[in-house]
Design an enzyme around this catalytic site. Structure first.
Site, short mmCIF file in Angstrom:
data_model
loop_
_atom_site.label_atom_id
_atom_site.label_comp_id
_atom_site.label_asym_id
_atom_site.label_seq_id
_atom_site.Cartn_x
_atom_site.Cartn_y
_atom_site.Cartn_z
N HIS E 16 0.84 -1.19 0.00
CA HIS E 16 0.00 0.00 0.00
C HIS E 16 0.88 1.26 0.00
CE1 HIS E 16 -0.43 0.88 4.63
NE2 HIS E 16 0.79 0.54 4.34
N CYS E 35 5.70 6.28 4.89
CA CYS E 35 4.52 5.52 4.45
C CYS E 35 3.98 6.04 3.12
CB CYS E 35 3.42 5.58 5.51
SG CYS E 35 3.95 4.87 7.08
N HIS E 41 5.08 0.23 -0.19
CA HIS E 41 5.74 -0.68 0.74
C HIS E 41 4.67 -1.69 1.15
CE1 HIS E 41 3.79 2.14 3.47
NE2 HIS E 41 3.89 1.23 4.42
N HIS E 43 3.12 -5.04 4.10
CA HIS E 43 3.03 -5.60 5.44
C HIS E 43 2.46 -7.02 5.39
CE1 HIS E 43 3.81 -1.74 7.38
NE2 HIS E 43 2.91 -1.17 6.61
N ASP E 81 -5.17 -10.46 -0.32
CA ASP E 81 -3.89 -11.14 -0.10
C ASP E 81 -3.02 -11.05 -1.35
OD1 ASP E 81 -2.00 -12.75 1.23
OD2 ASP E 81 -2.75 -14.52 0.18
N HIS E 82 -1.77 -10.66 -1.14
CA HIS E 82 -0.82 -10.47 -2.24
C HIS E 82 -1.34 -9.44 -3.25
CE1 HIS E 82 1.15 -13.94 -0.47
NE2 HIS E 82 2.18 -13.74 -1.24
N GLU E 126 -0.96 -4.56 11.87
CA GLU E 126 -0.21 -4.22 10.65
C GLU E 126 1.28 -4.53 10.83
OE1 GLU E 126 -1.09 -0.72 7.75
OE2 GLU E 126 0.48 -0.01 9.08
#
Lengths: 137, 137, 137, 137, 137, 137
Positions: E16, E35, E41, E43, E81-82, E126
């Protein structure tokens, strides 16, 4: 006969001060920083005790890890848990109580008491961000 | 070519009883204590599967760890997850289902299925306070 | 007087089978799947015992958490640790040993023994991926 | 506007002795046991700081948790990390440094510095087996 | 009938960028710092899904947590996801993908699918040092 | 002089895409699956940095782990934390950013900066279910 390593964890809490009593205050502060607080600080330690041996066909064990726990409690943990590593622990006298020196002392104390298994590795966590290991070399 | 070790964790839950069926009840109780409960007890197990190899320049992988997971699920986990290690698992028959004997069985089952990588270490946690390791010796 | 909640964790290992004995095998299998294994499976459980009260100005404690641990060991853990929840545990008789029913039983057993603190929450982990909570409602 | 709770964890290490200075040595030992060691012991503490508020539509934040971390470091952590809670910490003077009294002091210190969010819960771990919580009541 | 809360954890990985597209680059950088990296980047997220209800006397369950997992995988996890939370996820369009806005979106998606249990709390980690919670207010 | 290994953990978050730019989209998708998302995904990474040496009798340290942390932050973490491993990181250019290639790059960067201790092992976690290790071979 296959060789397996079996590891038991034990935990203890202690206070310490990391400093060299033969040095000046300035040198201690420059070298050890906040770990040199003369009023002490402390940690929750976790020690992983790894022993190695062949698996006994009669028990399926390298060694009863309950025995490892009892040995560790009797020989080690009751002497350091809720203690001051600088003041209260005979086997730490004359050494700076860093994690490195503490793991070496743990080895000297535990190694003679774990036959017929062989002590092969100690891993000592001082915080969740660092640990030391010793394998007898 | 540098050699890297890549490790995948898998988890399973099982019941077992730790006892030697050729021994008397008294000797089993004296040796295995509460682990000898004839009505079974159980654990959440975590197995760390470490394979070693050179890094494939085309993929950047030693091995696709998704493949390691699939192999482990197919060859191992579906045979032991939510099972009784004494009663339900063919490859544990004739052995006492200690963590040591279980890790040796896991090695025999997984090692042939991980080429071209080489299985180099299994680490099996039975509780958060103890684990065993095997490296093929 | 401020009200603080203090929590102690205890751990135990047990076997169980999740099924309804008044149902057919087919219905049990359809409902409970692998948890219905007639040969049992098992878990490492962690129970978080939260009690609430004002802080005693003489001790700085809501309650001595060592006492909470002793109560939990004496009243609860020694009856379920290394046991079969279906077969060995009198206070689970007549209930399906799900995590929900187990946490309710833990509440009934622990609540009368924690005065002057009040039991306000139990959190019971069955695996690292799920847990249940009960607060007395 | 929905209300969300956002939590930041901070960590510190400290030494302490749990005893009541107005009591005899015997009563302290009977009440506090090994925590009463006059040479101190210590812990790795983890504090979870939970603040609540509506989500700012311009930032998507209740509050920047980096700000919560900075506030906690400046107002709290640098005064207690690697310190002796009995000797070095002005805001703990006159109280027994139990986890309960420490969490109450953390609340008094942090609450005024977190607007426009509201401090709603502190959870303070002293070991991996126990923690206390305070919500301002 | 006692009311129990049952919680299932699910995990996903995503990329994100935290920024407000109606703001200047300078204001975004001043507000969101690292951020705001325009190249993204990411998580490893863990979501705890808590549902509440009475315990069904026929099953001992509030709800089958396997069903909660399936619902979460189907309605939520396979969409994030991914993935890139800014670019790939329809239900995040028009919101800044902070943890706060993500937990609110998870609530909107999951709440209609968990009857007869009631969704009562989501807790979204997170990193290991921060998380947010939402309870429907 | 005994040889001890001391390990410091550092953490960072990053985005990446695992694919081979010399391959077709089809082959990348068949090989790398969801890790091939062209819009990126990401992880929380944890790196364990293990150095070995004799214990300095003047300090009780193999090396000050605070120094290891500073070296890691300066040489490594600030170049990869909150970054895109494919786009933002000069030392990852020309390699597929798998965990294996990332750990090899970390070794090349860290090894020259840790004298007089010797870097002996890096362990890099990408999720809580897998990690890679490199020891310089």
């Amino acid at each position: 006969m296959p060789i397996v390593t079996a590891t038991r964890l034990v935990r203890f809490n202690a206070a310490h001060r990391v400093y060299n009593p033969t040095w000046s205050d300035e040198r201690n502060q420059a070298t050890f920083g906040k770990c040199n607080n003369p009023n002490w600080h402390g940690h929750n330690y976790t020690l992983e005790i790894a022993v190695e041996g062949s698996v006994d066909p009669d028990t399926g064990y390298v060694i009863d890890l309950g025995t490892v726990k009892e040995v560790a409690e009797r020989e080690l943990v009751r002497h350091i848990d809720h203690k001051n590593l600088n003041l209260d622990v005979p086997f730490m006298q004359g050494t700076i109580p860093t994690t490195e020196n503490l793991v070496l002392a743990c080895w000297r104390i535990l190694a003679p008491h774990l036959q017929p298994a062989r002590l092969v590795r100690l891993k000592l966590w001082e915080t969740e961000n660092h640990y030391v290991e010793y394998d007898g070399r």
